[in-house]
Write a protein that holds these residues in place. Structure first.
Motif, mmCIF file in Angstrom:
data_model
loop_
_atom_site.group_PDB
_atom_site.id
_atom_site.type_symbol
_atom_site.label_atom_id
_atom_site.label_comp_id
_atom_site.label_asym_id
_atom_site.label_seq_id
_atom_site.Cartn_x
_atom_site.Cartn_y
_atom_site.Cartn_z
ATOM 1 N N VAL A 37 0.951 -1.197 -0.050
ATOM 2 C CA VAL A 37 0.074 -0.084 -0.120
ATOM 3 C C VAL A 37 0.708 1.150 -0.081
ATOM 4 C CG1 VAL A 37 -1.816 1.128 1.177
ATOM 5 C CG2 VAL A 37 -1.772 -1.118 1.430
ATOM 6 N N GLY A 38 1.209 1.690 -1.199
ATOM 7 C CA GLY A 38 2.076 2.987 -1.278
ATOM 8 C C GLY A 38 1.772 3.790 -2.410
ATOM 9 N N ASP A 39 2.854 4.246 -3.081
ATOM 10 C CA ASP A 39 2.653 5.363 -4.117
ATOM 11 C C ASP A 39 3.519 4.776 -5.423
ATOM 12 O OD1 ASP A 39 3.241 7.481 -5.830
ATOM 13 O OD2 ASP A 39 3.266 9.004 -3.842
ATOM 14 N N ALA A 40 2.996 4.848 -6.382
ATOM 15 C CA ALA A 40 3.647 4.505 -7.685
ATOM 16 C C ALA A 40 4.900 5.249 -7.935
ATOM 17 C CB ALA A 40 2.691 4.618 -9.019
ATOM 18 N N ALA A 56 -3.266 6.899 -1.005
ATOM 19 C CA ALA A 56 -4.007 7.939 -0.989
ATOM 20 C C ALA A 56 -5.421 7.361 -0.780
ATOM 21 C CB ALA A 56 -3.993 8.818 -2.054
ATOM 22 N N LYS A 57 -5.744 6.323 -1.133
ATOM 23 C CA LYS A 57 -7.186 5.778 -0.787
ATOM 24 C C LYS A 57 -7.071 4.853 0.321
ATOM 25 C CE LYS A 57 -10.604 2.795 -3.193
ATOM 26 N NZ LYS A 57 -10.768 2.148 -4.506
ATOM 27 N N TYR A 58 -6.013 4.166 0.584
ATOM 28 C CA TYR A 58 -6.386 3.217 1.672
ATOM 29 C C TYR A 58 -5.511 3.395 2.876
ATOM 30 C CZ TYR A 58 -8.368 0.238 -1.810
ATOM 31 O OH TYR A 58 -9.099 -0.522 -2.968
ATOM 32 N N GLY A 59 -4.809 4.569 3.078
ATOM 33 C CA GLY A 59 -4.220 5.119 4.068
ATOM 34 C C GLY A 59 -2.834 3.997 4.322
ATOM 35 N N GLU A 60 -1.918 4.781 5.088
ATOM 36 C CA GLU A 60 -0.693 4.143 5.451
ATOM 37 C C GLU A 60 -1.065 2.871 6.306
ATOM 38 O OE1 GLU A 60 2.559 6.289 6.797
ATOM 39 O OE2 GLU A 60 2.751 7.824 4.936
ATOM 40 N N TYR A 61 -2.014 2.826 6.998
ATOM 41 C CA TYR A 61 -2.442 1.648 8.121
ATOM 42 C C TYR A 61 -3.816 1.678 8.415
ATOM 43 C CZ TYR A 61 -2.212 -2.345 10.831
ATOM 44 O OH TYR A 61 -2.410 -3.356 11.255
ATOM 45 N N ASN A 62 -4.374 0.502 7.957
ATOM 46 C CA ASN A 62 -5.700 0.372 8.219
ATOM 47 C C ASN A 62 -5.972 -1.304 8.578
ATOM 48 O OD1 ASN A 62 -8.650 -0.138 7.908
ATOM 49 N ND2 ASN A 62 -8.660 1.990 8.292
ATOM 50 N N VAL A 158 1.000 -3.852 -10.958
ATOM 51 C CA VAL A 158 -0.570 -4.341 -11.046
ATOM 52 C C VAL A 158 -1.301 -3.407 -9.941
ATOM 53 C CG1 VAL A 158 -2.271 -6.019 -11.287
ATOM 54 C CG2 VAL A 158 0.256 -6.398 -12.076
ATOM 55 N N ALA A 159 -2.510 -3.013 -10.416
ATOM 56 C CA ALA A 159 -3.331 -2.286 -9.386
ATOM 57 C C ALA A 159 -3.953 -3.124 -8.602
ATOM 58 C CB ALA A 159 -4.329 -1.215 -10.159
ATOM 59 N N LEU A 160 -3.934 -2.675 -7.271
ATOM 60 C CA LEU A 160 -4.707 -3.799 -6.149
ATOM 61 C C LEU A 160 -5.744 -3.172 -5.540
ATOM 62 C CD1 LEU A 160 -4.328 -6.450 -4.716
ATOM 63 C CD2 LEU A 160 -2.769 -5.322 -3.023
ATOM 64 N N ASP A 161 -6.944 -3.472 -5.642
ATOM 65 C CA ASP A 161 -8.191 -2.628 -5.119
ATOM 66 C C ASP A 161 -9.208 -3.777 -4.359
ATOM 67 O OD1 ASP A 161 -8.136 0.291 -5.851
ATOM 68 O OD2 ASP A 161 -7.833 -0.823 -7.817
ATOM 69 N N VAL A 162 -9.711 -3.333 -3.483
ATOM 70 C CA VAL A 162 -10.647 -3.960 -2.604
ATOM 71 C C VAL A 162 -11.842 -3.383 -2.346
ATOM 72 C CG1 VAL A 162 -9.291 -5.772 -1.795
ATOM 73 C CG2 VAL A 162 -9.712 -3.891 -0.375
ATOM 74 N N ALA A 163 -13.044 -3.660 -2.309
ATOM 75 C CA ALA A 163 -14.339 -2.882 -1.578
ATOM 76 C C ALA A 163 -14.401 -2.882 -0.137
ATOM 77 C CB ALA A 163 -15.474 -3.382 -2.095
ATOM 78 N N GLY A 164 -14.829 -1.992 0.311
ATOM 79 C CA GLY A 164 -15.076 -1.780 1.938
ATOM 80 C C GLY A 164 -14.439 -0.369 2.451
ATOM 81 N N ALA A 165 -14.637 -0.074 3.600
ATOM 82 C CA ALA A 165 -14.493 1.213 4.210
ATOM 83 C C ALA A 165 -13.596 0.906 5.335
ATOM 84 C CB ALA A 165 -15.850 1.919 4.724
ATOM 85 N N PRO A 166 -12.792 1.720 5.793
ATOM 86 C CA PRO A 166 -12.028 1.655 6.897
ATOM 87 C C PRO A 166 -12.687 1.633 8.169
ATOM 88 C CG PRO A 166 -11.540 3.806 5.736
ATOM 89 C CD PRO A 166 -12.750 3.220 5.261
ATOM 90 N N ASP A 167 -12.023 0.476 8.929
ATOM 91 C CA ASP A 167 -12.656 0.074 10.315
ATOM 92 C C ASP A 167 -12.171 0.835 11.431
ATOM 93 O OD1 ASP A 167 -10.120 -1.104 10.248
ATOM 94 O OD2 ASP A 167 -10.822 -3.275 10.393
ATOM 95 N N VAL A 168 -10.778 1.559 10.963
ATOM 96 C CA VAL A 168 -10.504 2.552 12.279
ATOM 97 C C VAL A 168 -10.266 3.846 11.500
ATOM 98 C CG1 VAL A 168 -9.594 0.423 13.520
ATOM 99 C CG2 VAL A 168 -7.936 1.808 11.851
ATOM 100 N N GLU A 169 -9.817 4.750 12.628
ATOM 101 C CA GLU A 169 -9.274 6.063 11.774
ATOM 102 C C GLU A 169 -7.926 6.181 12.501
ATOM 103 O OE1 GLU A 169 -10.040 10.742 12.679
ATOM 104 O OE2 GLU A 169 -11.199 9.417 13.834
#
Length: 303
Positions: A37-40, A56-62, A158-169
């Motif tokens: 989970v990073g930057d291209a 930017a979408k998934y955060g540095e840690y979730n 290769v782009a990596l994506d999943v559905a879902g919302a963050p479970d922590v802030e």
């Protein structure tokens, strides 16, 4: 055999421990793919497929989302090993991934032995060899256990994506409390190990450190025994240092200590045991009684 290596991205930077994972996979003889989970604009300098999720979408840690992203990469690659660094990121995520996969987890791997994994035991005084009975395995690697040789390459992203919302802030990182001694800024460190014998002998090593114009360091057993304050500890549970000169006095060389000082420019080890592990990383190994040699060296430096 295939290995999926999980990289770390922290405060806008790719962490260098990804290259220790690459070194592990190389010794294992495994084909490499990576998940991050990073930057291209900041990807590992090595070959293989990189499954990249946008930080930017998934955060540095979730925890939940990052676990699901890694599981998606596992689904695509079907690796035998899913490999993390034994860091706060790795030791949090590894069991989450292992539980979902119903896979074995092996923590703090420090070596390989004929294809099997070596881990420390008995407070790192001994090693045991383990191997997954069947199926996939999730492993974490002790910092500094595998040295990267500096090969260069460019991954296929290769782009990596999943559905879902963050479970922590995620609120950010909190710096550690200020230490009495900041060994990370010292150019010369002279460290005392269990081989100095007792607390009353620490001044002998402190005098040598002063003669060099450096700082006093210590191994974990010395700190645990109460001979030296924790702020002087070098190693994975202390400070990671890279001075111009590191002098190890009576330190055998447990992997946790080596991980904290192996990037020193020049390493001198003083030990009665010529076969002590510290000798494998030392530029100079002095086979002598540290309580005889250190005072003599101090006198020479002062003279």
């Amino acid at each position: 055999m295939k290995a999926l290596l999980v990289g770390e991205y922290r405060e806008g930077k790719l962490q260098d421990n990804i290259y220790e994972l690459v070194a592990f996979a190389g010794k294992l003889g495994a084909d490499v793919s990576m998940a991050l989970v990073g930057d291209a604009a900041n990807v590992p300098r090595c070959n293989g497929t990189l499954h990249l999720a946008d930080v930017a979408k998934y955060g540095e840690y979730n925890p939940g989302l990052h676990r699901d992203l890694i599981l998606e990469a596992v689904k695509k690659e079907d690796p035998d090993y899913i490999v993390f660094a034994h860091s706060s990121y790795g030791w949090d995520l590894a069991p989450r991934v292992a539980a979902k996969l119903k896979a074995a987890q092996i923590s703090e791997v420090i070596g390989l032995n004929d294809g099997s994994l070596e881990v420390g035991c008995c407070n790192a005084k001994m090693r045991r060899t383990v191997k997954p009975a069947a199926g996939k395995a999730v492993v974490t690697l002790q910092a500094g256990a595998f040295s990267f040789q500096g090969e260069q390459g460019t991954p296929a992203v290769v782009a990596l994506d999943v559905a879902g919302a963050p479970d922590v802030e995620f609120l950010g990182y909190e710096p550690a409390e200020a230490k009495d001694v900041d060994l990370t800024k010292a150019e010369i460190i002279v460290s005392a190990g269990r081989g100095v014998g007792k607390k009353d002998n620490i001044p002998v090593i402190a005098a040598l450190a002063k003669a060099f114009g450096g700082e006093l360091g210590a191994s974990r057993p010395v700190v645990d025994a109460g001979w030296v304050e924790h702020s002087h500890q070098v190693g994975t549970t202390g400070q990671t240092v890279s001075p111009k000169l590191y002098v190890a006095c009576g330190i055998s060389g447990a992997i946790q200590h080596l991980a904290g000082m192996k990037k020193s420019d020049f390493i001198v080890a003083i030990n009665k045991d010529k076969d002590a592990p510290i000798g494998e990383v030392a530029d100079v190994l002095v086979v002598a009684d540290v309580l005889q040699f250190a005072p003599a060296l101090t006198a020479k430096l002062q003279g």
